[in-house]
Design an enzyme around this catalytic site. Structure first.
Site, PDB file in Angstrom:
ATOM      1  N   GLU A 275     -90.252  19.703  -7.340  1.00  0.00           N
ATOM      2  CA  GLU A 275     -91.012  18.710  -8.110  1.00  0.00           C
ATOM      3  C   GLU A 275     -92.510  19.005  -8.168  1.00  0.00           C
ATOM      4  OE1 GLU A 275     -89.806  14.951  -6.412  1.00  0.00           O
ATOM      5  OE2 GLU A 275     -87.761  15.153  -7.172  1.00  0.00           O
ATOM      6  N   ASN A 316     -87.087  23.665  -8.187  1.00  0.00           N
ATOM      7  CA  ASN A 316     -86.212  22.540  -8.514  1.00  0.00           C
ATOM      8  C   ASN A 316     -87.045  21.381  -9.057  1.00  0.00           C
ATOM      9  OD1 ASN A 316     -83.499  21.362  -8.202  1.00  0.00           O
ATOM     10  ND2 ASN A 316     -84.363  20.090  -6.576  1.00  0.00           N
ATOM     11  N   HIS A 352     -80.937  13.816 -12.699  1.00  0.00           N
ATOM     12  CA  HIS A 352     -80.840  12.370 -12.430  1.00  0.00           C
ATOM     13  C   HIS A 352     -80.932  11.666 -13.783  1.00  0.00           C
ATOM     14  CE1 HIS A 352     -80.883  12.839  -8.147  1.00  0.00           C
ATOM     15  NE2 HIS A 352     -81.971  13.588  -8.201  1.00  0.00           N
ATOM     16  N   GLU A 381     -78.651  18.000  -8.617  1.00  0.00           N
ATOM     17  CA  GLU A 381     -78.627  16.624  -8.084  1.00  0.00           C
ATOM     18  C   GLU A 381     -78.059  15.643  -9.103  1.00  0.00           C
ATOM     19  OE1 GLU A 381     -82.464  15.493  -6.467  1.00  0.00           O
ATOM     20  OE2 GLU A 381     -82.837  17.508  -5.689  1.00  0.00           O
ATOM     21  N   ASP A 383     -76.577  12.784 -11.071  1.00  0.00           N
ATOM     22  CA  ASP A 383     -75.986  11.447 -11.062  1.00  0.00           C
ATOM     23  C   ASP A 383     -76.342  10.785 -12.387  1.00  0.00           C
ATOM     24  OD1 ASP A 383     -78.675  10.739 -10.412  1.00  0.00           O
ATOM     25  OD2 ASP A 383     -78.169  10.201  -8.351  1.00  0.00           O
TER      26      ASP A 383
HETATM   27  C1  XIL Z   1     -83.553  11.269  -2.119  1.00  0.00           C
HETATM   28  C2  XIL Z   1     -82.422  10.850  -1.183  1.00  0.00           C
HETATM   29  O1  XIL Z   1     -81.244  10.730  -1.927  1.00  0.00           O
HETATM   30  C3  XIL Z   1     -82.751   9.543  -0.517  1.00  0.00           C
HETATM   31  O2  XIL Z   1     -81.791   9.221   0.469  1.00  0.00           O
HETATM   32  C4  XIL Z   1     -84.133   9.607   0.108  1.00  0.00           C
HETATM   33  O3  XIL Z   1     -84.466   8.329   0.626  1.00  0.00           O
HETATM   34  C5  XIL Z   1     -85.168  10.037  -0.904  1.00  0.00           C
HETATM   35  O4  XIL Z   1     -84.789  11.282  -1.455  1.00  0.00           O
HETATM   36  N1  XIL Z   1     -85.154  14.365  -5.831  1.00  0.00           N
HETATM   37  C6  XIL Z   1     -84.851  15.133  -4.735  1.00  0.00           C
HETATM   38  C7  XIL Z   1     -84.055  14.556  -3.628  1.00  0.00           C
HETATM   39  O5  XIL Z   1     -85.137  16.340  -4.725  1.00  0.00           O
HETATM   40  O6  XIL Z   1     -84.386  15.107  -2.384  1.00  0.00           O
HETATM   41  C8  XIL Z   1     -84.184  13.051  -3.588  1.00  0.00           C
HETATM   42  O7  XIL Z   1     -83.286  12.570  -2.590  1.00  0.00           O
HETATM   43  C9  XIL Z   1     -83.887  12.462  -4.935  1.00  0.00           C
HETATM   44  C10 XIL Z   1     -84.861  12.967  -5.957  1.00  0.00           C
END
Ligand code: XIL
Length: 462
Positions: A275, A316, A352, A381, A383
């Site tokens: 990020e 990422n 996401h 990641e 969802d």
């Molecule tokens: C999130 C986790 O899912 C949570 O449990 C934690 O509190 C915060 O981080 N981007 C990422 C992940 O790269 O590491 C994050 O994970 C979600 C967003």
């Protein structure tokens, strides 16, 4: 056009063809009887194919192996996994990595590659110089036990990584969580346990209890691990953020060296930086950037490469699914840094998504442009959140999002992994982070598969 073929070596007497320089583990013991069988499966498309190989040691245990074969035509390997592969003309060799170096009698290991050219199988294989025969003329050694299969079965049949993030709490406490995590996925990411606040809460004091728990679970289930994450502005302790520039750079290198070094040979890919961009394509004004400028990114990749020369190193981010200012900034940075010799091997697209914003229809095109830069792409990641409580329509729409994401990834051969960010709505970061939204994962709160699960399954099985 899809072509699925399965080729097994016909029964052949094991012929000892000692090739010089090849180590036969167990050599020195007069009774050592070598032997191997190789199952070579291909899945072809227009210009190329994926080959998955199951190498079974039918002889005495070996500690270190090299598989060799010759392509029958002008096949060229473009990417590969689970071994150190090399090709010279038609000759190919694959040598074990650290984690799969020992093979007991009867044990198998899976490896593979993507290549251009036709799917015709090599005529023969050797392991440690010994020609492999099919010593088991009976049924296929790894039949799909159920035609409907698991996500993992279907992913493995096509050389694909299907993953989930895992949290240490439910992994310790819930059998259903462990069962599904272990059977449906072939790669796992630590949802939090490998982040800086978990692994180095105080300077120089490392704690790998959670990270090891994830690692041990994965290895016990024959899964690989995608490392997440080394350098991020979140979940990084205050002591790091308060360092001056020199000390911060040193701390970053030491952290990477220690964490990547600990799992070298066991974690084949890492999110090195996470990020680093703003939505408008500028660099995020994080404490890293404020103190070190953009140079921390190249430094982090170089440190990771030094700590494990075999690990695939990724950048990422989120909101880089479609072609937009942020993903273009990522594209430009990867292109520029690679031009300077910075070891970036892979782009992680978090994924996401929320159905309220519409689907990023140029996802496939975006993946393809990164692939054309010569890097692998992973959906890291995924969802897809909906407004809660979710109704059947929303879950159906959600399923189409899952299907579209996996289809886009499967359409580009360099997109080799799709990981969902957790797998059950019982344990998801979404409701805590996006008020009013949730139900974002392929299993519901009771571990029952949702339409999104079926969408992933159908795409992998198709
Ligand atoms: C999130 C986790 O899912 C949570 O449990 C934690 O509190 C915060 O981080 N981007 C990422 C992940 O790269 O590491 C994050 O994970 C979600 C967003």
């Amino acid at each position: 056009m899809k072509l699925l073929s399965r080729h097994r070596m016909s029964a052949a007497t094991a012929v000892l063809a000692m090739a010089s320089g090849i180590v036969v583990a167990g050599a020195g013991s007069a009774s050592a009887a070598p032997g191997c069988s190789v199952d070579y499966r291909t899945n072809g498309w227009g210009g190329g194919f994926t080959a998955n190989l199951t190498v079974t040691n039918t002889g005495d245990p070996v500690d270190g192996w090299t598989l060799e074969f010759a392509f029958p035509g002008d096949q060229r390997i473009t990417s590969s996994w689970n071994a150190t592969w090399s090709q010279s003309g038609q000759q190919v060799s694959a040598t074990n990595l650290t984690w799969n170096r020992s093979l007991g009698t009867g044990q198998s290991t899976e490896l593979g590659f993507n290549a251009t050219g036709g799917t015709a199988a090599p005529a023969s294989f050797t392991v440690n110089g010994v020609e492999c025969g099919d010593t088991d003329p009976g049924p296929d050694p790894d039949p799909d036990p159920d035609p409907s299969g698991t996500l993992r079965d279907h992913a493995e049949a096509r050389g694909f990584l299907i993953g989930t993030a895992l949290a240490t709490g439910p992994l310790s406490g819930e059998a259903s969580y462990r069962d599904i995590a272990g059977s449906e996925f072939n790669v796992v990411t630590a949802e939090n346990a490998m982040k800086w606040d978990a692994t180095e809460p105080q300077q120089g004091q490392f704690n790998f209890s959670g990270a090891d728990q994830i690692m041990d679970f994965a290895e016990a289930n024959g899964q690989t691990v995608h490392g997440h994450t080394l350098v991020w502005h979140n979940q990084t302790p205050g002591w790091v953020q308060n360092l001056d520039a020199n000390a911060m750079r040193t701390a970053m290198r030491n952290h990477i060296d220690t964490v990547v070094g600990r799992y070298a040979g066991r974690i084949p890919s890492w999110d090195v930086v996470n990020e680093v961009f703003n939505e408008n394509g500028g660099m995020r004004d994080s404490f890293w950037y404020q103190r070190l400028g953009e140079s921390y990114i190249a430094d982090a990749f170089r440190a990771a490469r030094a700590a494990d020369p075999n690990a695939e190193l990724c950048i990422n981010d989120y909101n880089v699914e479609g072609i937009n200012a942020k993903s273009t900034a990522m594209y430009n940075l990867v292109s520029r840094l690679r031009g300077q010799g910075v070891p970036i091997d892979c782009v992680g697209i978090q994924g996401h998504l929320s159905i309220q914003y519409g689907f990023p229809n140029d996802l496939r095109q975006n993946i393809q442009r990164f692939a054309d830069l010569g890097v692998d792409v992973k959906i890291t990641e995924l969802d897809v959140r909906v407004s809660t409580p979710a109704d059947a329509n929303e879950l159906a729409t959600q399923a189409t999002y899952y299907r579209n994401v996996i289809d886009a990834c499967l359409a580009v051969s360099r997109c080799d992994q799709l990981t969902v960010w957790g797998f059950t709505d019982k344990h998801s970061w979404v409701p805590d982070t996006f008020p009013g939204e949730g139900a974002a994962l392929p299993y519901d709160q009771n571990y029952q598969p949702k339409p999104a699960y079926q969408a992933l399954h159908d795409a992998l099985a198709g």
